[in-house]
Structures are given as structure tokens and as C-alpha cells.
Design a protein around this motif. Structure first.
Motif, mmCIF file in Angstrom:
data_model
loop_
_atom_site.group_PDB
_atom_site.id
_atom_site.type_symbol
_atom_site.label_atom_id
_atom_site.label_comp_id
_atom_site.label_asym_id
_atom_site.label_seq_id
_atom_site.Cartn_x
_atom_site.Cartn_y
_atom_site.Cartn_z
ATOM 1 N N GLN A 289 0.735 12.882 -7.720
ATOM 2 C CA GLN A 289 0.714 13.950 -6.715
ATOM 3 C C GLN A 289 1.412 15.202 -7.280
ATOM 4 O O GLN A 289 2.488 15.589 -6.843
ATOM 5 C CB GLN A 289 1.364 13.457 -5.435
ATOM 6 C CG GLN A 289 0.616 12.274 -4.821
ATOM 7 C CD GLN A 289 1.339 11.628 -3.654
ATOM 8 O OE1 GLN A 289 1.667 12.306 -2.686
ATOM 9 N NE2 GLN A 289 1.590 10.333 -3.755
ATOM 10 N N ASP B 204 -8.893 -1.632 -5.074
ATOM 11 C CA ASP B 204 -8.974 -0.352 -5.765
ATOM 12 C C ASP B 204 -9.804 -0.581 -7.023
ATOM 13 O O ASP B 204 -9.376 -1.270 -7.945
ATOM 14 C CB ASP B 204 -7.555 0.128 -6.108
ATOM 15 C CG ASP B 204 -7.539 1.423 -6.906
ATOM 16 O OD1 ASP B 204 -8.620 1.951 -7.244
ATOM 17 O OD2 ASP B 204 -6.431 1.917 -7.200
ATOM 18 N N ARG C 274 -4.907 6.164 4.038
ATOM 19 C CA ARG C 274 -4.061 6.640 2.949
ATOM 20 C C ARG C 274 -4.547 6.074 1.606
ATOM 21 O O ARG C 274 -4.551 6.774 0.584
ATOM 22 C CB ARG C 274 -2.604 6.242 3.201
ATOM 23 C CG ARG C 274 -1.670 6.781 2.127
ATOM 24 C CD ARG C 274 -0.208 6.663 2.470
ATOM 25 N NE ARG C 274 0.588 7.230 1.391
ATOM 26 C CZ ARG C 274 0.880 8.519 1.251
ATOM 27 N NH1 ARG C 274 0.455 9.391 2.163
ATOM 28 N NH2 ARG C 274 1.585 8.965 0.228
ATOM 29 N N LEU C 275 -4.970 4.824 1.612
ATOM 30 C CA LEU C 275 -5.488 4.214 0.397
ATOM 31 C C LEU C 275 -6.782 4.897 -0.036
ATOM 32 O O LEU C 275 -7.002 5.135 -1.242
ATOM 33 C CB LEU C 275 -5.714 2.718 0.629
ATOM 34 C CG LEU C 275 -5.945 1.845 -0.602
ATOM 35 C CD1 LEU C 275 -4.775 1.931 -1.573
ATOM 36 C CD2 LEU C 275 -6.184 0.399 -0.174
ATOM 37 N N THR D 175 -5.912 15.228 -3.164
ATOM 38 C CA THR D 175 -6.073 13.898 -3.741
ATOM 39 C C THR D 175 -5.266 13.826 -5.031
ATOM 40 O O THR D 175 -5.326 14.745 -5.853
ATOM 41 C CB THR D 175 -7.555 13.622 -4.044
ATOM 42 O OG1 THR D 175 -8.299 13.691 -2.828
ATOM 43 C CG2 THR D 175 -7.732 12.244 -4.672
ATOM 44 N N PHE E 182 -5.747 8.191 -1.594
ATOM 45 C CA PHE E 182 -5.068 8.046 -2.879
ATOM 46 C C PHE E 182 -6.057 7.707 -3.993
ATOM 47 O O PHE E 182 -5.924 8.182 -5.119
ATOM 48 C CB PHE E 182 -4.001 6.949 -2.780
ATOM 49 C CG PHE E 182 -3.108 6.849 -3.979
ATOM 50 C CD1 PHE E 182 -2.013 7.693 -4.119
ATOM 51 C CD2 PHE E 182 -3.350 5.914 -4.975
ATOM 52 C CE1 PHE E 182 -1.190 7.607 -5.226
ATOM 53 C CE2 PHE E 182 -2.527 5.822 -6.084
ATOM 54 C CZ PHE E 182 -1.443 6.676 -6.209
ATOM 55 N N THR E 183 -7.045 6.880 -3.694
ATOM 56 C CA THR E 183 -7.994 6.421 -4.711
ATOM 57 C C THR E 183 -9.231 7.306 -4.813
ATOM 58 O O THR E 183 -10.100 7.047 -5.649
ATOM 59 C CB THR E 183 -8.465 4.989 -4.406
ATOM 60 O OG1 THR E 183 -9.172 4.984 -3.154
ATOM 61 C CG2 THR E 183 -7.287 4.032 -4.333
ATOM 62 N N VAL F 60 0.842 -1.199 0.000
ATOM 63 C CA VAL F 60 0.000 0.000 0.000
ATOM 64 C C VAL F 60 0.876 1.249 0.000
ATOM 65 O O VAL F 60 0.638 2.197 -0.761
ATOM 66 C CB VAL F 60 -0.966 -0.002 1.204
ATOM 67 C CG1 VAL F 60 -1.666 1.353 1.338
ATOM 68 C CG2 VAL F 60 -2.000 -1.106 1.056
ATOM 69 N N SER F 61 1.912 1.254 0.830
ATOM 70 C CA SER F 61 2.837 2.382 0.828
ATOM 71 C C SER F 61 3.556 2.488 -0.510
ATOM 72 O O SER F 61 3.744 3.589 -1.051
ATOM 73 C CB SER F 61 3.859 2.231 1.963
ATOM 74 O OG SER F 61 3.225 2.255 3.215
ATOM 75 N N THR G 296 1.097 4.078 -2.948
ATOM 76 C CA THR G 296 0.618 5.437 -2.698
ATOM 77 C C THR G 296 1.723 6.476 -2.566
ATOM 78 O O THR G 296 1.442 7.679 -2.647
ATOM 79 C CB THR G 296 -0.263 5.474 -1.440
ATOM 80 O OG1 THR G 296 0.503 5.033 -0.302
ATOM 81 C CG2 THR G 296 -1.485 4.578 -1.598
ATOM 82 N N TYR G 297 2.957 6.037 -2.368
ATOM 83 C CA TYR G 297 4.063 6.996 -2.337
ATOM 84 C C TYR G 297 4.719 7.143 -3.713
ATOM 85 O O TYR G 297 5.472 8.094 -3.940
ATOM 86 C CB TYR G 297 5.104 6.596 -1.295
ATOM 87 C CG TYR G 297 4.684 6.955 0.113
ATOM 88 C CD1 TYR G 297 4.831 8.249 0.595
ATOM 89 C CD2 TYR G 297 4.110 6.000 0.955
ATOM 90 C CE1 TYR G 297 4.429 8.588 1.881
ATOM 91 C CE2 TYR G 297 3.698 6.323 2.233
ATOM 92 C CZ TYR G 297 3.867 7.621 2.692
ATOM 93 O OH TYR G 297 3.455 7.951 3.965
#
Length: 361
Positions: free
Chosen positions: A117, A283, A261-262, A125, A265-266, A49-50, A53-54
Motif C-alpha cells: 500500500q 488468493d 477487503r480481500l 489497490t 487487496f488481491t 485475512v486482516s 491485508t493490513y
């Protein structure tokens, strides 16, 4: 988008701006510089997940890349004044070239569905405009042909015009993708409204290698979502299915930071499923009908039947490759031009959502 596309875009841009000074080297320098933002892939995180999303974070920030372009322009101009005073280098021209090559990388990424990002460190977002698939030959080929032409002919006269034309064509294609996406969303919204259903949110994402056929999603206030298929050639309502988001299952994670965080991000496009003893979070934005690309094991049931949060792992299901192997992707491509027979969305979902899970570190 894919690395080849980013490289040829960078080559075309630097060739168009600095080709008269640097010659063919401008193509090489631009291709290399354009790949710099993706160097963040070398950073390894503790969980998937990290990792997801990073990625496309600080290295894709227009603020960071603008600063980097300015620094590179200042350094090259300082060297050029001493070594090549008659070449015509200027700080302004160098900055324009480097800035275009660097900043168009994350902007192009933002035209895909993944999430970029652009405004890091601001906590917006991630941008996910979903106008093109992550690999789209109709976008890449004109740029590639123009770069090859310039490499063969040299960066003088006509070659620069060819590069500029290819850049205009590729940019227009992005506009076509945005228009197609909005049309697909409107078709599903109208189809739902005709059934008396008022969706709270609708979004479309392109399907494999083109911007002609779209997977369209619509959330409803009752905790369900509709998933449909829509082509730009459709004259009838898209086929669709109604599925549960199962948001109540997310409460088992008690606002776990990685789940939050997920969600961020989504944009909240998540579905929760119990598969065996695992709580799997999907997702919904990426993948094919019923067969989503990013799915994560985030909790398991203990001996008393209580949910226990886990460090996320990738849920290993059949993957979208199974739909290719089974010929289902070919059916979707056929669907671009023919709405009959409708695609068996419910059968696909039943097949792929219920697969036994395995854990991948």
C-alpha cells in the motif's frame, strides 16, 4: 522481499550516500533503518485475512516514510551541528540518505506479487508489480557482495563505486523482471487468442527464486480462468488449464467486509471452493499451479444446508512444501529450458484442490 535483501539494500544505499562521512557505520545504520517498515508485523489482528491485508499498510506508505525521513534528518543534523560540526553533515544529504533507505523498502516490496500500500491512506489497490519472487538470489547477491566488500575495505574511494555499481545492477534486474513478466503475459494472451478466447485480464507471477519461469493467469468473461506455465526460453505455446472461479459461491457471504477487503487487496484474483462443509476462498496470485499459498475458510453449512459466515481461518492444505517434497518444483525448474514433456497441471490441481481441510486459529 525478505529481510536480508532489504537490509543489504539499505546498507548499500546509506553506504553510497553517507559512507564518506560515517565510514563502515553507514552500512550498519542503513541495514537497521531499512528494516523499520516491517515492524508492522508485531501488530496482531483478529483473523488471518486482516493480518494479510493490513500488512504492508501504513508502515509502507511513501507519505509516512517521507515524513519519517525528514524527522530523522532534522534530528541528526541538529545533533551533528553541535557535536560534529566539521563532519560535513547537511540536512539535505541526511534526508536523501534516510529517504532512499526507507522508501526503497516498500518500492522493492511492490516489485513482488503480495501487494504493498504505497499510497496509504489513499485507498488504491495495493501495488503488486510481480517482477521478482519474494526471495531472488540474482537480485540479492550482487548487493550482498558489494556490502561485504565495503565492510572489508572501508567506505573510501573504490568501495563507494562498487556499492553504486551493485545498486545499478540490482535495479536493472528489476527491469528485466518486468520485461519478462510482460512477455509471459503476452505469450499466454496470444495462445488464447489463437484458440478464439478473449481474456478479460491477464497477469503473470514469477515462480520460486527466479524471473525465468512464470505462472500465468487469465480471466475470461464466462467466469473461468486459465492457468499456464511460461518460460522466457519458450518457442511454443505454454501449457495451460481452464478452471472455474466459482464466483457465485461468494454470494453466500453477502458482501462480508473481510471478503470485500480481500477482493480489494488481491485485485479480484479470488477463487471459491466448497471443501467438505466449508467455503474456502483462495488468493490465486501466490503459490504454485493448483496449490495456492493463501486460502481461507470463510463460511460453513449449517444443519439446514445454509451458508453461515465465519471469522476467517487459514485453510490448512498440503502447502507448497508438498510440491517440493514430491519433486514437482524440480519439474517446474526443468521446464525453464525444456517444454517437453508438458507439466501435468491438471493432475496437480486435482491432487491439491481436493484435499480435506483443517482449521487453524
Amino acid at each position: 522481499m525478505d529481510s536480508i535483501t532489504q537490509a543489504v539494500l539499505g546498507a548499500a544505499l546509506q553506504g553510497a550516500v553517507l559512507g564518506s562521512i560515517q565510514g563502515r557505520r553507514a552500512l550498519v545504520y542503513g541495514a537497521v533503518l531499512a528494516t523499520v517498515p516491517d515492524l508492522d508485523v508485531v501488530i496482531r489482528y483478529a483473523d488471518p485475512v486482516s493480518q494479510m491485508t493490513y500488512h504492508r499498510g501504513f508502515s509502507h506508505s511513501i507519505f509516512v516514510l517521507t515524513g519519517l525521513a525528514l524527522l530523522l534528518a532534522w534530528m541528526v543534523s541538529a545533533v551533528a551541528r553541535r557535536r560534529w560540526p566539521d563532519k560535513g553533515y547537511s540536512l539535505t544529504r541526511l534526508f536523501l540518505a534516510f529517504w532512499l533507505v526507507l522508501v526503497t523498502h516498500p518500492i522493492l516490496d511492490a516489485f513482488t506479487v503480495y501487494g504493498t500500500q504505497l499510497f496509504w491512506p489513499l485507498h488504491f489497490t495495493p501495488q503488486s508489480w510481480a517482477a521478482v519472487f519474494i526471495i531472488d538470489p540474482l537480485y540479492t547477491v550482487p548487493l550482498l557482495l558489494a556490502v561485504l566488500y565495503a565492510a572489508f575495505k572501508g567506505l573510501e574511494g573504490r568501495a563507494v563505486r562498487v556499492l553504486s555499481l551493485a545498486l545499478a545492477i540490482s535495479t536493472a534486474y528489476l527491469g528485466f523482471g518486468l520485461a519478462s513478466r510482460m512477455a509471459a503475459e503476452q505469450r499466454l494472451q496470444l495462445a488464447l487468442e489463437e484458440k478464439g478466447i478473449q481474456p478479460s485480464e491477464v497477469r503473470a507471477v514469477p515462480i520460486a527464486f527466479n524471473s525465468l519461469i512464470w505462472r500465468v493467469l487469465a480471466k475470461t468473461p464466462d467466469g473461468y480462468y486459465y492457468e499456464g506455465i511460461s518460460s522466457i526460453f519458450d518457442r511454443q505455446s505454454p501449457e495451460m488449464q481452464r478452471l472455474p472461479l466459482n464466483q457465485a459461491l461468494g454470494e453466500a457471504l453477502h458482501n462480508a467486509p473481510l471478503l470485500e477487503r480481500l477482493r480489494w487487496f488481491t485485485g479480484g484474483w479470488l477463487r471459491f471452493d466448497v471443501i467438505g462443509n466449508d467455503l474456502v476462498v483462495s488468493d490465486l496470485r501466490m503459490g504454485l499451479p493448483g496449490n495456492y499459498t493463501f486460502r481461507f475458510n470463510m463460511a460453513h453449512r449449517d444443519g439446514q444446508g445454509q451458508w453461515v459466515g465465519d471469522t476467517p481461518t487459514r485453510w490448512v492444505g498440503p502447502g507448497v512444501g508438498a510440491m517440493i517434497d514430491n519433486g514437482e518444483l524440480a519439474l517446474i525448474w526443468r521446464r525453464i529450458f525444456d517444454q517437453r514433456p508438458p507439466l501435468p497441471l491438471a493432475a496437480w490441481t486435482g491432487s491439491y484442490q481436493g484435499q480435506a481441510s483443517e482449521q487453524e486459529p
